[in-house]
Every structure is written in structure tokens, then in C-alpha cells.
Design a protein around this motif. Structure first.
Motif, PDB file in Angstrom:
ATOM      1  N   GLU A   4     -31.474  16.070  98.416  1.00 60.69           N
ATOM      2  CA  GLU A   4     -32.581  16.405  97.524  1.00 60.69           C
ATOM      3  C   GLU A   4     -32.926  15.165  96.719  1.00 60.69           C
ATOM      4  O   GLU A   4     -32.054  14.521  96.149  1.00 60.69           O
ATOM      5  CB  GLU A   4     -32.224  17.574  96.611  1.00 60.69           C
ATOM      6  CG  GLU A   4     -32.161  18.874  97.362  1.00 60.69           C
ATOM      7  CD  GLU A   4     -32.317  20.087  96.472  1.00 60.69           C
ATOM      8  OE1 GLU A   4     -32.610  19.929  95.273  1.00 60.69           O
ATOM      9  OE2 GLU A   4     -32.139  21.188  97.003  1.00 60.69           O
ATOM     10  N   PHE A   7     -38.934  13.623  93.501  1.00 63.99           N
ATOM     11  CA  PHE A   7     -40.110  12.917  93.998  1.00 63.99           C
ATOM     12  C   PHE A   7     -41.091  12.594  92.873  1.00 63.99           C
ATOM     13  O   PHE A   7     -41.545  11.471  92.730  1.00 63.99           O
ATOM     14  CB  PHE A   7     -40.772  13.776  95.083  1.00 63.99           C
ATOM     15  CG  PHE A   7     -41.862  13.104  95.842  1.00 63.99           C
ATOM     16  CD1 PHE A   7     -41.638  11.919  96.522  1.00 63.99           C
ATOM     17  CD2 PHE A   7     -43.115  13.660  95.900  1.00 63.99           C
ATOM     18  CE1 PHE A   7     -42.646  11.299  97.242  1.00 63.99           C
ATOM     19  CE2 PHE A   7     -44.131  13.058  96.615  1.00 63.99           C
ATOM     20  CZ  PHE A   7     -43.895  11.878  97.282  1.00 63.99           C
ATOM     21  N   ILE A   8     -41.409  13.599  92.076  1.00 62.24           N
ATOM     22  CA  ILE A   8     -42.308  13.417  90.932  1.00 62.24           C
ATOM     23  C   ILE A   8     -41.685  14.159  89.762  1.00 62.24           C
ATOM     24  O   ILE A   8     -41.267  15.305  89.904  1.00 62.24           O
ATOM     25  CB  ILE A   8     -43.716  13.991  91.193  1.00 62.24           C
ATOM     26  CG1 ILE A   8     -44.349  13.380  92.437  1.00 62.24           C
ATOM     27  CG2 ILE A   8     -44.622  13.775  89.977  1.00 62.24           C
ATOM     28  CD1 ILE A   8     -45.629  14.076  92.873  1.00 62.24           C
ATOM     29  N   LYS A   9     -41.628  13.500  88.609  1.00 62.06           N
ATOM     30  CA  LYS A   9     -41.085  14.162  87.430  1.00 62.06           C
ATOM     31  C   LYS A   9     -41.690  13.508  86.207  1.00 62.06           C
ATOM     32  O   LYS A   9     -41.567  12.303  86.003  1.00 62.06           O
ATOM     33  CB  LYS A   9     -39.567  14.042  87.378  1.00 62.06           C
ATOM     34  CG  LYS A   9     -38.951  14.761  86.189  1.00 62.06           C
ATOM     35  CD  LYS A   9     -37.441  14.628  86.198  1.00 62.06           C
ATOM     36  CE  LYS A   9     -36.861  15.278  84.971  1.00 62.06           C
ATOM     37  NZ  LYS A   9     -36.259  16.553  85.221  1.00 62.06           N
ATOM     38  N   LEU A  21     -51.626  13.822  92.559  1.00 61.23           N
ATOM     39  CA  LEU A  21     -51.626  15.049  93.354  1.00 61.23           C
ATOM     40  C   LEU A  21     -52.703  15.067  94.430  1.00 61.23           C
ATOM     41  O   LEU A  21     -52.444  15.475  95.567  1.00 61.23           O
ATOM     42  CB  LEU A  21     -51.771  16.257  92.436  1.00 61.23           C
ATOM     43  CG  LEU A  21     -50.610  16.448  91.457  1.00 61.23           C
ATOM     44  CD1 LEU A  21     -50.918  17.584  90.486  1.00 61.23           C
ATOM     45  CD2 LEU A  21     -49.313  16.700  92.197  1.00 61.23           C
ATOM     46  N   ILE A  80     -45.494  17.643  85.850  1.00 58.80           N
ATOM     47  CA  ILE A  80     -45.331  17.803  87.299  1.00 58.80           C
ATOM     48  C   ILE A  80     -43.883  17.514  87.663  1.00 58.80           C
ATOM     49  O   ILE A  80     -43.333  16.484  87.286  1.00 58.80           O
ATOM     50  CB  ILE A  80     -46.262  16.848  88.072  1.00 58.80           C
ATOM     51  CG1 ILE A  80     -47.716  17.043  87.645  1.00 58.80           C
ATOM     52  CG2 ILE A  80     -46.094  17.050  89.576  1.00 58.80           C
ATOM     53  CD1 ILE A  80     -48.664  15.993  88.179  1.00 58.80           C
ATOM     54  N   ASN A  81     -43.282  18.440  88.380  1.00 63.09           N
ATOM     55  CA  ASN A  81     -41.917  18.279  88.882  1.00 63.09           C
ATOM     56  C   ASN A  81     -41.915  18.635  90.356  1.00 63.09           C
ATOM     57  O   ASN A  81     -42.339  19.725  90.729  1.00 63.09           O
ATOM     58  CB  ASN A  81     -40.945  19.200  88.127  1.00 63.09           C
ATOM     59  CG  ASN A  81     -40.861  18.822  86.673  1.00 63.09           C
ATOM     60  OD1 ASN A  81     -40.447  17.718  86.350  1.00 63.09           O
ATOM     61  ND2 ASN A  81     -41.285  19.703  85.796  1.00 63.09           N
ATOM     62  N   SER A  82     -41.453  17.721  91.170  1.00 59.64           N
ATOM     63  CA  SER A  82     -41.420  17.949  92.613  1.00 59.64           C
ATOM     64  C   SER A  82     -40.139  17.344  93.170  1.00 59.64           C
ATOM     65  O   SER A  82     -39.809  16.200  92.887  1.00 59.64           O
ATOM     66  CB  SER A  82     -42.636  17.299  93.268  1.00 59.64           C
ATOM     67  OG  SER A  82     -42.561  17.416  94.666  1.00 59.64           O
ATOM     68  N   THR A  83     -39.464  18.136  93.970  1.00 60.50           N
ATOM     69  CA  THR A  83     -38.238  17.689  94.616  1.00 60.50           C
ATOM     70  C   THR A  83     -38.416  17.798  96.124  1.00 60.50           C
ATOM     71  O   THR A  83     -38.928  18.799  96.616  1.00 60.50           O
ATOM     72  CB  THR A  83     -37.039  18.552  94.174  1.00 60.50           C
ATOM     73  OG1 THR A  83     -36.941  18.488  92.755  1.00 60.50           O
ATOM     74  CG2 THR A  83     -35.751  18.083  94.796  1.00 60.50           C
ATOM     75  N   LEU A  84     -37.999  16.777  96.839  1.00 59.50           N
ATOM     76  CA  LEU A  84     -38.001  16.818  98.292  1.00 59.50           C
ATOM     77  C   LEU A  84     -36.625  17.268  98.765  1.00 59.50           C
ATOM     78  O   LEU A  84     -35.609  16.720  98.344  1.00 59.50           O
ATOM     79  CB  LEU A  84     -38.281  15.435  98.877  1.00 59.50           C
ATOM     80  CG  LEU A  84     -39.622  14.803  98.573  1.00 59.50           C
ATOM     81  CD1 LEU A  84     -39.684  13.403  99.178  1.00 59.50           C
ATOM     82  CD2 LEU A  84     -40.744  15.642  99.102  1.00 59.50           C
TER      83      LEU A  84
END
Length: 93
Positions: A4, A7-9, A21, A80-84
Motif C-alpha cells: 500500500e 498516493f495523494i494526501k 484530480l 484528498i487522501n488516496s492510497t494505492l
């Protein structure tokens, strides 16, 4: 194996959020468009998947545009919170 990656935080003003985005969404739409053009004749299942994915991404793009406009009008930032989540898979299964 699974990894994990954050990606974006963070917090972004509306212009920054739109840039991040919408760039990602446009790249994914382009990816699926090119993929659908390169498909072999007779692979309608893959073509249908790409078409459905493009539709979903376009809807997501509209949602992002609305959120960005709302934030801009109200003088707000966007968090913005994004996890790969990346997992290795065996193609032979």
C-alpha cells in the motif's frame, strides 16, 4: 504480496485539486480509450469493460468538477487522501 502506497494526501486549494484530480481522471480516460482502439476484433468483453470504465470515469470527472466549483464558491480547500493497493498476481490462474 501486497503493498500500500500513499498516493495523494493533503489539503489543496480548488485550482490545485482540479489540476491533480482531473489530470488523473483524464489520463485514465485516455488509457481506456486507447486500449479499446487497440483491441483485437472479437474481444467484445474487453471492449465493453473499457466502455463501461470510460463512462464511470466521466461521471467521476463531473463529480470532481462540481466539488471543485463548490469549494471555490465557498472559499474552501479540498482534502484528498488516496492510497494505492498493489498486489502481485499469477496470470495463469
Amino acid at each position: 504480496m501486497r503493498e500500500e502506497i500513499v498516493f495523494i494526501k493533503g489539503s489543496f486549494n480548488p485550482a490545485e485539486a482540479a489540476d491533480v484530480l482531473l489530470s488523473l481522471l483524464n489520463d485514465k480516460i485516455k488509457f481506456h480509450t486507447v486500449k479499446s482502439l487497440k483491441l483485437n476484433p472479437g474481444s467484445s468483453q474487453s471492449e465493453e469493460h473499457s466502455a463501461a470504465r470510460i463512462g464511470a470515469l466521466k461521471e467521476a470527472k463531473k463529480t470532481v468538477e462540481e466539488l471543485v466549483l463548490t469549494a471555490h464558491k465557498k472559499g474552501l480547500d479540498l482534502e484528498i487522501n488516496s492510497t494505492l493497493a498493489i498486489r502481485l498476481i499469477d496470470k495463469q490462474i
